[in-house]
Design an enzyme around this catalytic site. Sequence first.
Site, PDB file in Angstrom:
ATOM      1  N   ASN A   1      -0.220  -4.912   5.949  1.00 56.67           N
ATOM      2  CA  ASN A   1       0.397  -3.813   5.993  1.00 56.67           C
ATOM      3  C   ASN A   1       0.034  -2.903   7.412  1.00 56.67           C
ATOM      4  O   ASN A   1      -1.004  -2.927   7.749  1.00 56.67           O
ATOM      5  CB  ASN A   1      -0.106  -2.783   5.206  1.00 56.67           C
ATOM      6  CG  ASN A   1       0.601  -1.166   5.196  1.00 56.67           C
ATOM      7  OD1 ASN A   1       0.771  -0.856   6.347  1.00 56.67           O
ATOM      8  ND2 ASN A   1       1.296  -0.716   4.121  1.00 56.67           N
TER       9      ASN A   1
ATOM     10  N   HIS B   1      -0.348   1.499  10.314  1.00 58.56           N
ATOM     11  CA  HIS B   1      -1.193   2.296  10.936  1.00 58.56           C
ATOM     12  C   HIS B   1      -1.319   1.784  12.638  1.00 58.56           C
ATOM     13  O   HIS B   1      -2.066   2.356  13.289  1.00 58.56           O
ATOM     14  CB  HIS B   1      -2.512   2.158  10.343  1.00 58.56           C
ATOM     15  CG  HIS B   1      -2.393   3.180   8.960  1.00 58.56           C
ATOM     16  ND1 HIS B   1      -1.977   4.165   9.015  1.00 58.56           N
ATOM     17  CD2 HIS B   1      -2.478   2.764   7.728  1.00 58.56           C
ATOM     18  CE1 HIS B   1      -1.803   4.729   7.822  1.00 58.56           C
ATOM     19  NE2 HIS B   1      -2.210   3.814   6.990  1.00 58.56           N
TER      20      HIS B   1
ATOM     21  N   THR C   1      -0.067   7.618  -0.011  1.00 55.40           N
ATOM     22  CA  THR C   1       0.412   7.369  -1.339  1.00 55.40           C
ATOM     23  C   THR C   1      -0.821   7.696  -2.492  1.00 55.40           C
ATOM     24  O   THR C   1      -1.572   6.867  -2.380  1.00 55.40           O
ATOM     25  CB  THR C   1       0.998   5.933  -1.646  1.00 55.40           C
ATOM     26  OG1 THR C   1       1.728   5.641  -0.439  1.00 55.40           O
ATOM     27  CG2 THR C   1       2.209   6.122  -2.678  1.00 55.40           C
TER      28      THR C   1
ATOM     29  N   GLU D   1       3.326  -3.571  -8.409  1.00 52.47           N
ATOM     30  CA  GLU D   1       2.216  -3.574  -7.483  1.00 52.47           C
ATOM     31  C   GLU D   1       1.100  -2.485  -8.235  1.00 52.47           C
ATOM     32  O   GLU D   1       1.580  -1.583  -8.313  1.00 52.47           O
ATOM     33  CB  GLU D   1       2.696  -3.349  -6.067  1.00 52.47           C
ATOM     34  CG  GLU D   1       1.246  -3.058  -5.389  1.00 52.47           C
ATOM     35  CD  GLU D   1       1.623  -3.319  -3.763  1.00 52.47           C
ATOM     36  OE1 GLU D   1       2.435  -3.866  -3.333  1.00 52.47           O
ATOM     37  OE2 GLU D   1       0.670  -2.689  -2.902  1.00 52.47           O
TER      38      GLU D   1
ATOM     39  N   HIS E   1       5.785   0.814   5.615  1.00 49.40           N
ATOM     40  CA  HIS E   1       6.169   1.849   4.513  1.00 49.40           C
ATOM     41  C   HIS E   1       6.953   2.715   5.755  1.00 49.40           C
ATOM     42  O   HIS E   1       6.428   3.205   6.664  1.00 49.40           O
ATOM     43  CB  HIS E   1       5.156   2.660   4.018  1.00 49.40           C
ATOM     44  CG  HIS E   1       5.387   3.591   3.058  1.00 49.40           C
ATOM     45  ND1 HIS E   1       4.383   4.217   2.328  1.00 49.40           N
ATOM     46  CD2 HIS E   1       6.472   4.121   2.914  1.00 49.40           C
ATOM     47  CE1 HIS E   1       5.085   5.272   1.559  1.00 49.40           C
ATOM     48  NE2 HIS E   1       6.242   5.110   1.931  1.00 49.40           N
TER      49      HIS E   1
ATOM     50  N   HIS F   1      -3.927  -0.942  -2.211  1.00 48.57           N
ATOM     51  CA  HIS F   1      -4.406   0.305  -1.557  1.00 48.57           C
ATOM     52  C   HIS F   1      -5.812   0.640  -1.578  1.00 48.57           C
ATOM     53  O   HIS F   1      -6.535   0.462  -2.588  1.00 48.57           O
ATOM     54  CB  HIS F   1      -3.787   1.572  -2.637  1.00 48.57           C
ATOM     55  CG  HIS F   1      -3.557   2.641  -1.970  1.00 48.57           C
ATOM     56  ND1 HIS F   1      -4.595   3.589  -1.563  1.00 48.57           N
ATOM     57  CD2 HIS F   1      -2.403   3.326  -1.325  1.00 48.57           C
ATOM     58  CE1 HIS F   1      -4.055   4.635  -1.010  1.00 48.57           C
ATOM     59  NE2 HIS F   1      -2.855   4.389  -0.718  1.00 48.57           N
TER      60      HIS F   1
ATOM     61  N   ARG G   1       6.126   9.381   9.515  1.00 51.32           N
ATOM     62  CA  ARG G   1       4.957   9.545  10.449  1.00 51.32           C
ATOM     63  C   ARG G   1       4.309   8.140  11.246  1.00 51.32           C
ATOM     64  O   ARG G   1       3.566   8.352  11.828  1.00 51.32           O
ATOM     65  CB  ARG G   1       3.876  10.050   9.300  1.00 51.32           C
ATOM     66  CG  ARG G   1       3.317   9.226   8.352  1.00 51.32           C
ATOM     67  CD  ARG G   1       2.235   9.990   7.519  1.00 51.32           C
ATOM     68  NE  ARG G   1       2.946  10.863   6.766  1.00 51.32           N
ATOM     69  CZ  ARG G   1       2.330  11.536   5.392  1.00 51.32           C
ATOM     70  NH1 ARG G   1       1.108  11.050   5.383  1.00 51.32           N
ATOM     71  NH2 ARG G   1       2.988  12.575   5.059  1.00 51.32           N
ATOM     72  N   HIS G   2       4.734   7.003  10.452  1.00 47.07           N
ATOM     73  CA  HIS G   2       4.170   5.817  11.240  1.00 47.07           C
ATOM     74  C   HIS G   2       5.344   4.913  11.312  1.00 47.07           C
ATOM     75  O   HIS G   2       5.794   5.054  12.628  1.00 47.07           O
ATOM     76  CB  HIS G   2       3.020   5.099  10.480  1.00 47.07           C
ATOM     77  CG  HIS G   2       2.968   5.070   8.811  1.00 47.07           C
ATOM     78  ND1 HIS G   2       4.046   4.526   8.093  1.00 47.07           N
ATOM     79  CD2 HIS G   2       2.161   5.566   8.158  1.00 47.07           C
ATOM     80  CE1 HIS G   2       3.952   4.705   6.849  1.00 47.07           C
ATOM     81  NE2 HIS G   2       2.639   5.504   6.729  1.00 47.07           N
TER      82      HIS G   2
ATOM     83  N   GLU H   1       8.198  -0.959   1.942  1.00 44.92           N
ATOM     84  CA  GLU H   1       7.810   0.150   0.830  1.00 44.92           C
ATOM     85  C   GLU H   1       8.659   1.407   1.217  1.00 44.92           C
ATOM     86  O   GLU H   1       8.772   1.708   2.691  1.00 44.92           O
ATOM     87  CB  GLU H   1       6.068   0.482   1.202  1.00 44.92           C
ATOM     88  CG  GLU H   1       5.281  -0.385   0.631  1.00 44.92           C
ATOM     89  CD  GLU H   1       3.835   0.048   1.016  1.00 44.92           C
ATOM     90  OE1 GLU H   1       3.638   1.117   1.419  1.00 44.92           O
ATOM     91  OE2 GLU H   1       3.184  -0.836   1.098  1.00 44.92           O
TER      92      GLU H   1
ATOM     93  N   ARG I   1       8.123   5.801   5.819  1.00 43.94           N
ATOM     94  CA  ARG I   1       8.095   7.325   5.110  1.00 43.94           C
ATOM     95  C   ARG I   1       9.347   7.957   5.475  1.00 43.94           C
ATOM     96  O   ARG I   1       9.724   8.324   6.548  1.00 43.94           O
ATOM     97  CB  ARG I   1       7.035   7.814   5.398  1.00 43.94           C
ATOM     98  CG  ARG I   1       5.737   7.187   4.728  1.00 43.94           C
ATOM     99  CD  ARG I   1       4.559   8.040   4.977  1.00 43.94           C
ATOM    100  NE  ARG I   1       4.327   8.923   4.013  1.00 43.94           N
ATOM    101  CZ  ARG I   1       3.484   8.927   2.666  1.00 43.94           C
ATOM    102  NH1 ARG I   1       2.859   8.059   2.555  1.00 43.94           N
ATOM    103  NH2 ARG I   1       3.648   9.803   1.891  1.00 43.94           N
TER     104      ARG I   1
HETATM  105  N1  PXP Z   1       0.444  -0.900  -1.330  1.00 46.02           N
HETATM  106  C1  PXP Z   1       1.255   0.246  -1.183  1.00 46.02           C
HETATM  107  C2  PXP Z   1       2.253   0.272  -2.309  1.00 46.02           C
HETATM  108  C3  PXP Z   1       0.906   1.305  -0.469  1.00 46.02           C
HETATM  109  O1  PXP Z   1       1.532   2.554  -0.431  1.00 46.02           O
HETATM  110  C4  PXP Z   1      -0.399   0.911   0.507  1.00 46.02           C
HETATM  111  C5  PXP Z   1      -0.421   2.006   1.648  1.00 46.02           C
HETATM  112  O2  PXP Z   1       0.815   2.288   2.506  1.00 46.02           O
HETATM  113  C6  PXP Z   1      -0.693  -0.135   0.576  1.00 46.02           C
HETATM  114  C7  PXP Z   1      -0.456  -0.932  -0.425  1.00 46.02           C
HETATM  115  C8  PXP Z   1      -1.864  -0.383   1.513  1.00 46.02           C
HETATM  116  O3  PXP Z   1      -2.875   0.400   1.363  1.00 46.02           O
HETATM  117  P1  PXP Z   1      -3.922   0.494   2.610  1.00 46.02           P
HETATM  118  O4  PXP Z   1      -3.434   0.765   3.916  1.00 46.02           O
HETATM  119  O5  PXP Z   1      -5.059   1.449   1.901  1.00 46.02           O
HETATM  120  O6  PXP Z   1      -4.724  -0.935   2.328  1.00 46.02           O
END
Ligand code: PXP
Length: 255
Positions: A12, A15, A106, A156, A48, A199, A54-55, A75, A50
């Site tokens: 992901n 960030h 989330t 997930e 993601h 997550h 924001r990102h 996402e 949003r």
């Molecule tokens: N899976 C989902 C559905 C999420 O919303 C997120 C965070 O955006 C992640 C995985 C990844 O989480 P993390 O950034 O904490 O590794």
Amino acid sequence: MSDHKKLRLGVNIDHVATIRNARGGGLPDPVRAAEAAKRAGADGITAHLREDRRHIGDDDIAPLAENIGLPLNLEMAATDEMCAIALRHKPNACCLVPEKRQEVTTEGGLDVRAAGNKLQYIIDPLKQAGIRISLFIDPVAEQVEAAHKCGADIVELHTGTYCHAFHDGDEARMNDELARLQQAAQMADRLGLEVHAGHGLCFDTVGPIAAIPSMVELNIGHFLIGEAIFIGLEAAIIKMRELMQAARAQAMAQS
Ligand code: PXP
């Protein structure tokens, strides 16, 4: 030996965009991070989009979907706006997540059971367009059942509570949550759903999740981007994959 699935890592890159957006402009570029993730052996890219952007922003989606050569897991909230964007870009999968404007990240899984037919209205056109549907849920039997009922391809499982318990040093809660994840994964697999999780995962927490036999994909972002500051993104991804594979190999040897 029990039937262990092949395990994938989705990276992901949200960030990277968070850092970019802190200054405006185009640096650092999340697309470049996705290319680095591919070089390091990632099996997919997750982003993601949003509601508040924001990102990841709208302009990031096309290059992530078209230029990287890895499946994109988009996402998004289950809204008409996001559904239209997904239909335009046709990612490999859409992971539907709950979204609250005020949250830092989330916070919980989607309440698929409560959403009932409202979700169908988003799921059906995406599926008809050939996009796989993933639902981000808490590891709870009723949610797994509801996800199966509404035609999801993937669940997930939310690993946030398990990771929090680890960092709080609360071993009992961590083990309870791990058991819930294992049971939910087993149930989803039995129903024919592909099982993903994510997550909050880090080097210290990934092993027991990777060891779950039916687990097919882990989506990891925040920790990897943070670790990149110290050891580099590719090295962080390579190490994460090694830990995942080692945990899986050990579980297979013991089964
Ligand atoms: N899976 C989902 C559905 C999420 O919303 C997120 C965070 O955006 C992640 C995985 C990844 O989480 P993390 O950034 O904490 O590794």
